[in-house]
Design a protein around this motif. Structure first.
Motif, PDB file in Angstrom:
ATOM      1  N   ASP A 145       0.830  -1.212   0.000  1.00  0.00           N
ATOM      2  CA  ASP A 145       0.000   0.000   0.000  1.00  0.00           C
ATOM      3  C   ASP A 145       0.864   1.262   0.000  1.00  0.00           C
ATOM      4  N   GLU A 146       1.976   1.220   0.712  1.00  0.00           N
ATOM      5  CA  GLU A 146       2.912   2.354   0.699  1.00  0.00           C
ATOM      6  C   GLU A 146       3.481   2.568  -0.697  1.00  0.00           C
ATOM      7  N   LEU A 147       3.781   1.485  -1.403  1.00  0.00           N
ATOM      8  CA  LEU A 147       4.306   1.590  -2.763  1.00  0.00           C
ATOM      9  C   LEU A 147       3.280   2.223  -3.705  1.00  0.00           C
ATOM     10  N   VAL A 148       2.016   1.841  -3.552  1.00  0.00           N
ATOM     11  CA  VAL A 148       0.952   2.416  -4.383  1.00  0.00           C
ATOM     12  C   VAL A 148       0.830   3.902  -4.117  1.00  0.00           C
ATOM     13  N   GLN A 149       0.766   4.269  -2.846  1.00  0.00           N
ATOM     14  CA  GLN A 149       0.628   5.682  -2.490  1.00  0.00           C
ATOM     15  C   GLN A 149       1.813   6.490  -3.010  1.00  0.00           C
ATOM     16  N   SER A 150       3.001   5.960  -2.839  1.00  0.00           N
ATOM     17  CA  SER A 150       4.202   6.646  -3.303  1.00  0.00           C
ATOM     18  C   SER A 150       4.199   6.815  -4.818  1.00  0.00           C
ATOM     19  N   ALA A 151       3.784   5.768  -5.547  1.00  0.00           N
ATOM     20  CA  ALA A 151       3.758   5.844  -7.018  1.00  0.00           C
ATOM     21  C   ALA A 151       2.762   6.893  -7.490  1.00  0.00           C
ATOM     22  N   LEU A 152       1.565   6.896  -6.899  1.00  0.00           N
ATOM     23  CA  LEU A 152       0.553   7.874  -7.308  1.00  0.00           C
ATOM     24  C   LEU A 152       0.992   9.300  -6.974  1.00  0.00           C
ATOM     25  N   GLN A 153       1.595   9.494  -5.808  1.00  0.00           N
ATOM     26  CA  GLN A 153       2.074  10.824  -5.434  1.00  0.00           C
ATOM     27  C   GLN A 153       3.194  11.282  -6.356  1.00  0.00           C
ATOM     28  N   SER A 154       4.082  10.366  -6.691  1.00  0.00           N
ATOM     29  CA  SER A 154       5.205  10.700  -7.570  1.00  0.00           C
ATOM     30  C   SER A 154       4.721  11.126  -8.948  1.00  0.00           C
ATOM     31  N   VAL A 155       3.827  10.343  -9.531  1.00  0.00           N
ATOM     32  CA  VAL A 155       3.313  10.686 -10.858  1.00  0.00           C
ATOM     33  C   VAL A 155       2.511  11.981 -10.807  1.00  0.00           C
ATOM     34  N   GLY A 156       1.679  12.138  -9.788  1.00  0.00           N
ATOM     35  CA  GLY A 156       0.910  13.375  -9.646  1.00  0.00           C
ATOM     36  C   GLY A 156       1.811  14.592  -9.508  1.00  0.00           C
ATOM     37  N   ALA A 157       2.852  14.483  -8.708  1.00  0.00           N
ATOM     38  CA  ALA A 157       3.784  15.600  -8.515  1.00  0.00           C
ATOM     39  C   ALA A 157       4.514  15.929  -9.818  1.00  0.00           C
ATOM     40  N   ARG A 158       4.901  14.898 -10.555  1.00  0.00           N
ATOM     41  CA  ARG A 158       5.597  15.127 -11.837  1.00  0.00           C
ATOM     42  C   ARG A 158       4.678  15.782 -12.865  1.00  0.00           C
ATOM     43  N   ILE A 159       3.404  15.419 -12.839  1.00  0.00           N
ATOM     44  CA  ILE A 159       2.449  16.051 -13.760  1.00  0.00           C
ATOM     45  C   ILE A 159       2.266  17.520 -13.376  1.00  0.00           C
ATOM     46  N   ARG A 160       2.080  17.783 -12.075  1.00  0.00           N
ATOM     47  CA  ARG A 160       1.892  19.166 -11.623  1.00  0.00           C
ATOM     48  C   ARG A 160       3.128  20.027 -11.897  1.00  0.00           C
ATOM     49  N   ALA A 161       4.317  19.433 -11.767  1.00  0.00           N
ATOM     50  CA  ALA A 161       5.556  20.173 -12.001  1.00  0.00           C
ATOM     51  C   ALA A 161       5.911  20.241 -13.490  1.00  0.00           C
ATOM     52  N   ARG A 162       5.084  19.640 -14.295  1.00  0.00           N
ATOM     53  CA  ARG A 162       5.261  19.602 -15.748  1.00  0.00           C
ATOM     54  C   ARG A 162       6.517  18.852 -16.180  1.00  0.00           C
ATOM     55  N   GLU A 163       7.031  17.975 -15.302  1.00  0.00           N
ATOM     56  CA  GLU A 163       8.124  17.082 -15.701  1.00  0.00           C
ATOM     57  C   GLU A 163       7.584  15.942 -16.550  1.00  0.00           C
ATOM     58  N   LEU A 164       6.321  15.649 -16.340  1.00  0.00           N
ATOM     59  CA  LEU A 164       5.639  14.583 -17.064  1.00  0.00           C
ATOM     60  C   LEU A 164       4.401  15.194 -17.697  1.00  0.00           C
ATOM     61  N   ARG A 165       4.270  15.013 -18.984  1.00  0.00           N
ATOM     62  CA  ARG A 165       3.115  15.557 -19.703  1.00  0.00           C
ATOM     63  C   ARG A 165       2.403  14.432 -20.445  1.00  0.00           C
ATOM     64  N   PRO A 166       1.654  13.620 -19.701  1.00  0.00           N
ATOM     65  CA  PRO A 166       0.978  12.502 -20.364  1.00  0.00           C
ATOM     66  C   PRO A 166      -0.103  12.994 -21.323  1.00  0.00           C
ATOM     67  N   ALA A 167      -0.190  12.320 -22.454  1.00  0.00           N
ATOM     68  CA  ALA A 167      -1.203  12.676 -23.445  1.00  0.00           C
ATOM     69  C   ALA A 167      -2.588  12.231 -23.000  1.00  0.00           C
ATOM     70  N   ASP A 168      -2.632  11.167 -22.198  1.00  0.00           N
ATOM     71  CA  ASP A 168      -3.921  10.650 -21.736  1.00  0.00           C
ATOM     72  C   ASP A 168      -3.715   9.860 -20.442  1.00  0.00           C
ATOM     73  N   LEU A 169      -4.817   9.359 -19.908  1.00  0.00           N
ATOM     74  CA  LEU A 169      -4.763   8.609 -18.659  1.00  0.00           C
ATOM     75  C   LEU A 169      -3.945   7.329 -18.815  1.00  0.00           C
ATOM     76  N   GLN A 170      -4.009   6.686 -19.975  1.00  0.00           N
ATOM     77  CA  GLN A 170      -3.258   5.451 -20.197  1.00  0.00           C
ATOM     78  C   GLN A 170      -1.760   5.692 -20.022  1.00  0.00           C
ATOM     79  N   GLU A 171      -1.273   6.783 -20.538  1.00  0.00           N
ATOM     80  CA  GLU A 171       0.143   7.101 -20.399  1.00  0.00           C
ATOM     81  C   GLU A 171       0.501   7.370 -18.933  1.00  0.00           C
ATOM     82  N   ALA A 172      -0.362   8.075 -18.226  1.00  0.00           N
ATOM     83  CA  ALA A 172      -0.136   8.329 -16.799  1.00  0.00           C
ATOM     84  C   ALA A 172      -0.174   7.019 -16.020  1.00  0.00           C
ATOM     85  N   ARG A 173      -1.061   6.111 -16.413  1.00  0.00           N
ATOM     86  CA  ARG A 173      -1.162   4.797 -15.778  1.00  0.00           C
ATOM     87  C   ARG A 173       0.152   4.022 -15.927  1.00  0.00           C
TER      88      ARG A 173
END
Length: 166
Positions: A35-63
């Motif tokens: 569960d810690e790994l899941v939370q960490s992964a979601l927070q990491s991806v969310g933070a990267r999207i907000r910081a514009r380090e990651l610009r997924p074209a769609d939800l599949q790419e973010a997944r």
């Protein structure tokens, strides 16, 4: 609502699938770690999207990015001390015997239903390397008494063994 905001909002919806993958990847190490790994992964991806380090074209790419982040974190946090107990089903013991790389490849394809190209992308390897890892994992599960599915009768049965891991 913008595309980025929509992706961030919907990213939490993949948590159940990530949890299933994480628990199988941890192979008996415990729900707390997975569960810690899941939370960490979601927070990491969310933070990267907000910081514009990651610009997924769609939800599949973010997944796919979330699966990649989770797999990378598991590689750093899982230890040999994290072993299944005797009460775990044979599939969990079989998974624990696999290397983390082989286990991740097998689970992404067999449990999560990803295609070879998507699974290779998550693991950061070439498709050919993924196929080699799958062959090793399937062969090793056969050695520990969990035969790979035959096209005739065992396909559904073997897949259901992988799906019981929660």
């Amino acid at each position: 609502m913008g595309k980025k905001a929509e992706i961030l909002e919907r990213l939490g919806g993949i948590a159940p699938a990530l949890r299933r993958y994480s628990r199988a990847l941890c192979a008996g190490a415990g729900h707390t770690l997975s569960d810690e790994l899941v939370q960490s992964a979601l927070q990491s991806v969310g933070a990267r999207i907000r910081a514009r380090e990651l610009r997924p074209a769609d939800l599949q790419e973010a997944r796919l990015e979330a699966y990649a982040a989770l797999t990378a974190s598991a590689g750093k946090r899982l230890t040999d001390a994290s072993r299944p107990t005797p009460r775990h089903p044979p599939i969990v013991h079989g998974l624990a015997e696999l290397s983390l790389d082989d286990r991740a490849a097998l689970l992404l394809v067999s449990l999560e239903g990803m295609g070879y190209d998507a699974a290779a992308r998550v693991l950061g390897i070439r498709r050919e390397a993924l196929l080699a890892q799958l062959m090793r994992a399937r062969a090793k599960l056969g050695v520990v008494g969990l035969p790979p599915a035959d096209a005739e009768s065992g396909a559904r049965r073997a897949a259901s063994h992988l799906r019981i891991v929660k």
